[in-house]
Design an enzyme around this catalytic site. Structure first.
Site, PDB file in Angstrom:
ATOM      1  N   ARG A 184     -32.301  -7.093  -7.533  1.00  0.00           N
ATOM      2  CA  ARG A 184     -31.570  -7.017  -6.267  1.00  0.00           C
ATOM      3  C   ARG A 184     -32.027  -8.146  -5.340  1.00  0.00           C
ATOM      4  O   ARG A 184     -31.213  -8.731  -4.618  1.00  0.00           O
ATOM      5  CB  ARG A 184     -31.773  -5.664  -5.597  1.00  0.00           C
ATOM      6  CG  ARG A 184     -31.065  -4.522  -6.304  1.00  0.00           C
ATOM      7  CD  ARG A 184     -31.176  -3.223  -5.531  1.00  0.00           C
ATOM      8  NE  ARG A 184     -30.385  -3.254  -4.298  1.00  0.00           N
ATOM      9  CZ  ARG A 184     -30.480  -2.335  -3.347  1.00  0.00           C
ATOM     10  NH1 ARG A 184     -31.328  -1.325  -3.458  1.00  0.00           N
ATOM     11  NH2 ARG A 184     -29.732  -2.427  -2.258  1.00  0.00           N
ATOM     12  N   CYS A 206     -36.519  -3.225   2.640  1.00  0.00           N
ATOM     13  CA  CYS A 206     -35.986  -2.803   1.348  1.00  0.00           C
ATOM     14  C   CYS A 206     -34.477  -2.731   1.492  1.00  0.00           C
ATOM     15  O   CYS A 206     -33.878  -3.573   2.144  1.00  0.00           O
ATOM     16  CB  CYS A 206     -36.594  -1.471   0.916  1.00  0.00           C
ATOM     17  SG  CYS A 206     -36.314  -0.122   2.093  1.00  0.00           S
TER      18      CYS A 206
END
Length: 274
Positions: free
Chosen positions: A172, A229
């Site tokens: 990611r 995050c």
């Protein structure tokens, strides 16, 4: 005081003069609420707290898990029996992300005695209970400011003159995949630091010496450190791991879900250039 507690230590403290309040924060990203799993069996005396509705505000411009309304968060903690001076232990059934979110929020809101059960539910070898407790109302009143936070501008600045850690999976960070947010990639200048590397194979945190070596290798020594995050949940586990290693860190609460929602913010892709 350390930020974690072992199952054996929790067993002893629960039988002592000041048993901690237990908060069950079972949660799955994109999954159903953890309440049914809690009702099927939880640590005796534990109270279920819903991450989406009690540990976060509704999704919006501030990301998928903005900071909760203080009145809602405070009421949830008091309902669970949390007092200003009550020891608190949080746990979940995963890698500690949700439990760390509760830990971080309580610490940020001024509570000084809160720990995460190391290894979560899997580490618990005692009996489970299906009884739903009704603890006496606590008196905890949130007073924000106990831990540092970052907004988008602060995160961008820290990526340039400090150390901004991206706690998501490496794919990611690179932008290879993005299953949730508008676009893949990372904040320019951020360093890839997946939370999975904080954990040992048995699901507990790695020893402090190993965590310290990990964060030193990432460049955390002697620098201002921030973490983000996807939505501010797993990054809380990274802040906890940094604390175990003796390193303070700020949390970018909006994280990638906020950053990537604005098409005017820059996005970097590809592997960590270090």
């Amino acid at each position: 005081m350390t930020a974690i507690i072992t199952a054996a230590e929790l067993t002893g403290e629960s039988a002592g003069r000041r048993p901690p309040v237990l908060l069950d924060i079972r949660y799955r990203l994109g999954g159903p609420p953890g309440r049914p799993e809690y009702e099927a069996g939880h640590l005796p005396g534990a109270v279920y707290v819903d991450l989406d509705t009690e540990l976060a505000a509704a999704p919006g411009e501030g990301g998928r898990h903005p900071l909760p309304d203080l009145a809602v968060f405070g009421a949830a903690m008091r309902r669970a029996g949390v007092g200003a001076d009550t020891p608190v232990v949080t746990y979940d059934a995963g890698p500690g992300w949700a439990a760390a979110r509760a830990w971080w929020l309580l610490r940020w809101a001024g509570h000084r005695d809160v720990r995460v059960l190391d290894g979560g539910l899997d580490a618990w070898t005692g009996p489970l209970s299906t009884e739903i407790p009704e603890p006496a109302e606590g008196d905890f009143r949130p007073e924000p400011g106990g831990l540092p936070v970052l907004d988008a501008d602060g995160a961008a600045a820290l990526a340039g003159d400090g150390l901004l850690l991206d706690a998501r999976a490496a794919e990611r960070y690179r932008g290879d995949v993005e299953p949730i947010d508008r676009i893949g990639g990372h904040i320019p200048g951020a360093v890839s630091a997946p939370t999975s590397e904080n954990m040992a194979e048995n699901g507990t945190f790695r020893p402090v010496t190993e965590l310290a070596a990990r964060f030193e290798a990432l460049g955390a020594t002697g620098r201002n450190v921030g973490v983000y995050c996807g939505s501010g949940v797993s990054a809380a586990q990274q802040v906890l791991a940094l604390e175990l290693a003796g390193i303070g860190a700020a949390l970018y609460t909006g994280s990638w879900s906020e950053w990537s929602s604005d098409p005017d913010r820059p996005v970097a892709k590809g592997p960590d250039p270090r």
